[in-house]
Design a protein around this motif. Sequence first.
Motif, mmCIF file in Angstrom:
data_model
loop_
_atom_site.group_PDB
_atom_site.id
_atom_site.type_symbol
_atom_site.label_atom_id
_atom_site.label_comp_id
_atom_site.label_asym_id
_atom_site.label_seq_id
_atom_site.Cartn_x
_atom_site.Cartn_y
_atom_site.Cartn_z
ATOM 1 N N THR A 62 1.204 -1.249 0.106
ATOM 2 C CA THR A 62 -0.251 0.006 -0.163
ATOM 3 C C THR A 62 0.733 1.200 0.448
ATOM 4 N N ASP B 124 0.881 3.806 2.161
ATOM 5 C CA ASP B 124 1.107 3.900 3.549
ATOM 6 C C ASP B 124 2.429 3.647 3.809
ATOM 7 N N GLU B 125 2.559 1.807 3.287
ATOM 8 C CA GLU B 125 3.531 1.052 3.409
ATOM 9 C C GLU B 125 4.653 1.577 3.028
ATOM 10 N N GLU C 246 5.345 4.631 2.014
ATOM 11 C CA GLU C 246 5.585 5.808 2.495
ATOM 12 C C GLU C 246 6.034 6.133 3.835
ATOM 13 N N SER C 247 5.812 4.952 4.601
ATOM 14 C CA SER C 247 6.549 4.418 6.177
ATOM 15 C C SER C 247 8.349 3.921 5.815
ATOM 16 N N GLN C 248 8.202 3.202 4.510
ATOM 17 C CA GLN C 248 10.011 3.118 4.930
ATOM 18 C C GLN C 248 10.659 4.261 5.142
ATOM 19 N N PRO C 249 11.713 2.916 5.364
ATOM 20 C CA PRO C 249 12.746 4.254 5.797
ATOM 21 C C PRO C 249 13.296 4.457 4.500
ATOM 22 N N SER C 250 14.322 5.615 3.791
ATOM 23 C CA SER C 250 14.771 6.038 2.621
ATOM 24 C C SER C 250 15.852 5.262 2.739
#
Length: 105
Positions: free
Chosen positions: A4, A6-7, A9-13
């Motif tokens: 998703t 949301d997943e 976007e929440s991943q560390p860069s």
Amino acid sequence: MAITIDEFESQPSDLLSLDKDTQGYRVLEFLSENSDKAFTPKEIRSETGLKKGSVGAVLSRLEDQGLVRHKGKYWAIIEDDRLASITAMTQGSSSSVNDDYFGED
């Protein structure tokens, strides 16, 4: 498999995503096993079994990600927390070969 937004976007860069069966993983695994040395692409190719034309491209991609470094014709792994899992797996697999599971001397 899709994730998703949301997943995503929440991943560390700085998340290191290397599948175990990739060429990049094989190069990093070899270099992490030999972190006290630097190698030529020819030596890396010989030790990893990669095709001649692949090693340079793999090393360039890993350098772009900040995972390897080079001076002249020699390449080495960098010290990076993201690589700790590769190093741990490598050291763990080699030490398990030498483990004494039966208590023999």
